[in-house]
Design a protein around this motif. Structure first.
Motif, PDB file in Angstrom:
ATOM      1  N   SER A   2       0.892  -1.258  -0.013  1.00 26.75           N
ATOM      2  CA  SER A   2      -0.140   0.085   0.065  1.00 26.75           C
ATOM      3  C   SER A   2       0.844   1.308   0.042  1.00 26.75           C
ATOM      4  N   ALA A   3       2.158   1.155  -0.017  1.00 24.75           N
ATOM      5  CA  ALA A   3       2.935   2.253  -0.081  1.00 24.75           C
ATOM      6  C   ALA A   3       2.892   3.306  -1.337  1.00 24.75           C
ATOM      7  N   ALA A   4       3.027   4.471  -1.022  1.00 26.78           N
ATOM      8  CA  ALA A   4       2.729   5.553  -2.218  1.00 26.78           C
ATOM      9  C   ALA A   4       3.953   5.570  -3.150  1.00 26.78           C
ATOM     10  N   ILE A   5       3.873   5.128  -4.423  1.00 23.37           N
ATOM     11  CA  ILE A   5       4.857   5.008  -5.368  1.00 23.37           C
ATOM     12  C   ILE A   5       4.334   5.949  -6.499  1.00 23.37           C
ATOM     13  N   ILE A   6       5.278   6.666  -6.835  1.00 23.45           N
ATOM     14  CA  ILE A   6       5.104   7.629  -8.049  1.00 23.45           C
ATOM     15  C   ILE A   6       6.113   7.317  -9.072  1.00 23.45           C
ATOM     16  N   ASP A   7       5.823   7.253 -10.385  1.00 22.84           N
ATOM     17  CA  ASP A   7       6.558   7.055 -11.488  1.00 22.84           C
ATOM     18  C   ASP A   7       6.659   8.285 -12.457  1.00 22.84           C
ATOM     19  N   VAL A   8       7.656   9.092 -12.175  1.00 21.67           N
ATOM     20  CA  VAL A   8       7.644  10.474 -12.876  1.00 21.67           C
ATOM     21  C   VAL A   8       8.399  10.315 -14.359  1.00 21.67           C
ATOM     22  N   GLY A   9       7.503  10.657 -15.249  1.00 20.53           N
ATOM     23  CA  GLY A   9       7.853  10.844 -16.595  1.00 20.53           C
ATOM     24  C   GLY A   9       7.331   9.443 -17.224  1.00 20.53           C
ATOM     25  N   GLY A  10       6.481   8.456 -16.390  1.00 18.95           N
ATOM     26  CA  GLY A  10       6.140   7.436 -16.586  1.00 18.95           C
ATOM     27  C   GLY A  10       5.381   7.117 -17.824  1.00 18.95           C
ATOM     28  N   GLY A  11       4.632   8.246 -18.223  1.00 24.58           N
ATOM     29  CA  GLY A  11       3.792   8.189 -19.634  1.00 24.58           C
ATOM     30  C   GLY A  11       3.260   6.895 -20.044  1.00 24.58           C
ATOM     31  N   ASN A  12       3.694   6.355 -21.184  1.00 25.68           N
ATOM     32  CA  ASN A  12       3.183   5.186 -21.587  1.00 25.68           C
ATOM     33  C   ASN A  12       4.250   3.966 -21.152  1.00 25.68           C
ATOM     34  N   SER A  13       4.932   4.047 -20.176  1.00 28.03           N
ATOM     35  CA  SER A  13       5.837   3.114 -19.799  1.00 28.03           C
ATOM     36  C   SER A  13       5.014   2.075 -19.126  1.00 28.03           C
ATOM     37  N   ARG A  14       5.442   0.672 -19.269  1.00 31.07           N
ATOM     38  CA  ARG A  14       4.930  -0.618 -18.961  1.00 31.07           C
ATOM     39  C   ARG A  14       5.304  -0.784 -17.248  1.00 31.07           C
ATOM     40  N   TYR A  63       3.273  -3.888 -14.430  1.00 31.48           N
ATOM     41  CA  TYR A  63       3.856  -4.743 -13.636  1.00 31.48           C
ATOM     42  C   TYR A  63       3.738  -4.582 -12.254  1.00 31.48           C
ATOM     43  N   LEU A  64       3.663  -3.109 -11.710  1.00 29.14           N
ATOM     44  CA  LEU A  64       3.626  -3.041 -10.354  1.00 29.14           C
ATOM     45  C   LEU A  64       1.965  -3.285 -10.103  1.00 29.14           C
ATOM     46  N   LEU A  65       1.169  -2.895 -10.763  1.00 28.52           N
ATOM     47  CA  LEU A  65      -0.143  -3.512 -10.536  1.00 28.52           C
ATOM     48  C   LEU A  65      -0.428  -5.159 -10.348  1.00 28.52           C
ATOM     49  N   ASN A  66       0.350  -5.853 -11.311  1.00 28.44           N
ATOM     50  CA  ASN A  66       0.464  -7.258 -11.220  1.00 28.44           C
ATOM     51  C   ASN A  66       0.997  -7.750 -10.070  1.00 28.44           C
ATOM     52  N   LEU A  67       2.007  -7.017  -9.532  1.00 30.01           N
ATOM     53  CA  LEU A  67       2.739  -7.370  -8.246  1.00 30.01           C
ATOM     54  C   LEU A  67       1.671  -6.988  -7.067  1.00 30.01           C
ATOM     55  N   GLY A  68       0.927  -6.386  -7.220  1.00 33.17           N
ATOM     56  CA  GLY A  68      -0.215  -6.209  -6.109  1.00 33.17           C
ATOM     57  C   GLY A  68       0.226  -4.863  -5.298  1.00 33.17           C
ATOM     58  N   TYR A  69       0.779  -3.903  -5.821  1.00 37.30           N
ATOM     59  CA  TYR A  69       0.937  -2.394  -5.426  1.00 37.30           C
ATOM     60  C   TYR A  69      -0.271  -1.893  -5.534  1.00 37.30           C
ATOM     61  N   THR A  70      -0.588  -1.103  -4.590  1.00 34.42           N
ATOM     62  CA  THR A  70      -2.215  -0.486  -4.732  1.00 34.42           C
ATOM     63  C   THR A  70      -2.286   0.985  -4.729  1.00 34.42           C
ATOM     64  N   ASN A  71      -1.087   1.703  -4.511  1.00 40.34           N
ATOM     65  CA  ASN A  71      -1.232   3.062  -4.291  1.00 40.34           C
ATOM     66  C   ASN A  71      -0.040   3.775  -5.357  1.00 40.34           C
ATOM     67  N   LEU A  72      -0.647   3.683  -6.660  1.00 41.02           N
ATOM     68  CA  LEU A  72       0.317   4.110  -7.649  1.00 41.02           C
ATOM     69  C   LEU A  72       0.044   5.295  -8.270  1.00 41.02           C
ATOM     70  N   SER A  73       1.036   6.260  -8.685  1.00 38.55           N
ATOM     71  CA  SER A  73       0.782   7.434  -9.362  1.00 38.55           C
ATOM     72  C   SER A  73       1.746   7.452 -10.388  1.00 38.55           C
ATOM     73  N   VAL A  74       1.214   7.902 -11.703  1.00 32.47           N
ATOM     74  CA  VAL A  74       1.878   7.968 -12.622  1.00 32.47           C
ATOM     75  C   VAL A  74       1.887   9.552 -13.487  1.00 32.47           C
ATOM     76  N   LEU A  75       3.097  10.153 -13.266  1.00 32.22           N
ATOM     77  CA  LEU A  75       3.195  11.501 -13.941  1.00 32.22           C
ATOM     78  C   LEU A  75       3.687  11.906 -15.058  1.00 32.22           C
ATOM     79  N   ASP A  76       3.322  12.741 -16.108  1.00 33.51           N
ATOM     80  CA  ASP A  76       3.783  12.945 -17.303  1.00 33.51           C
ATOM     81  C   ASP A  76       3.302  14.011 -17.752  1.00 33.51           C
ATOM     82  N   ILE A  77       4.292  14.632 -18.714  1.00 30.33           N
ATOM     83  CA  ILE A  77       3.965  15.921 -19.334  1.00 30.33           C
ATOM     84  C   ILE A  77       2.975  15.946 -20.523  1.00 30.33           C
ATOM     85  N   SER A  78       2.959  14.667 -21.159  1.00 28.91           N
ATOM     86  CA  SER A  78       2.275  14.409 -22.175  1.00 28.91           C
ATOM     87  C   SER A  78       0.877  13.753 -22.081  1.00 28.91           C
TER      88      SER A  78
END
Length: 204
Positions: A42-54, A58-73
């Protein structure tokens, strides 16, 4: 629309994911570093510039539940949401230039393999450093993957900055302490090698 936003909108509108140099079918290094952090699911994880990265897939499939993705596009984020389908509702999608990002949220893990080496002036670098300091929890982790001194000096038509382990550490110290630094080759879809400098920092 500023020039940086316009540039990345065009990239993601006109190129398939497999065409961009940073594409990874499975971002193994990033996944391994996040898992090594031994975070609660349940840890808060952010992928900066994650855009369309996969990575988020994988993090969802591993069971992480508090995910953020930030991108300029916006196009990049929409592409990722379309790919994930219903699972996209489990992710906090943030449309922003990281140098202008404002948030009260605090993160246990800040991951960036895509953005930092595009920041080429001291003002933007300082904004980024200050944002990390304000946004990462005490004892939280900052994972940065940037082009190494042996890496490319240009990407997607833009100049990039190149870093050694000491160079990255000097930017984020003393608020962050480097606990692991290494270089890693990335093979692009066109079979070119890009060398990355990864550093994992602990928030003091």
């Amino acid at each position: 629309m500023n020039k940086r936003v316009e540039h990345w909108q065009e990239v993601y509108k006109n190129k398939d994911l497999q065409e961009v140099s940073w594409y990874q079918e499975k971002p193994e290094t990033s996944i391994a570093l996040i898992q090594k952090a031994n975070l609660d699911k349940s840890a808060a994880i952010i992928d900066v510039g994650g855009g369309n990265s996969r990575l988020v897939d994988y993090l969802l499939n591993l069971g992480y539940t508090n995910l953020s993705v930030l991108d300029i596009s916006e196009a990049a984020l929409k592409n990722a949401q379309k790919r994930l389908g219903e699972k996209a509702k489990q992710v906090n999608w943030i449309l922003a230039d990281v140098t202008d990002f404002k948030s009260d949220a605090k993160f246990d893990c800040w991951h960036d393999r895509a953005t930092f080496h595009f920041l080429n002036n001291q003002e933007d670098i300082e904004k980024y450093r200050s944002l990390c300091n304000a946004s990462i929890k005490p004892n939280g982790q900052l994972i940065v993957g940037a082009f190494s001194k042996k890496g490319p000096t240009k990407c997607s038509g833009l100049p990039t900055a190149n870093y050694s382990a000491d160079g990255l550490s000097s930017i984020f110290e003393p608020e962050f302490r480097a606990v692991d630094c290494f270089t890693k080759d990335h093979l692009t879809p066109r079979n070119k090698v890009q060398n990355f400098q990864f550093c994992v920092f602990l928030k003091e």
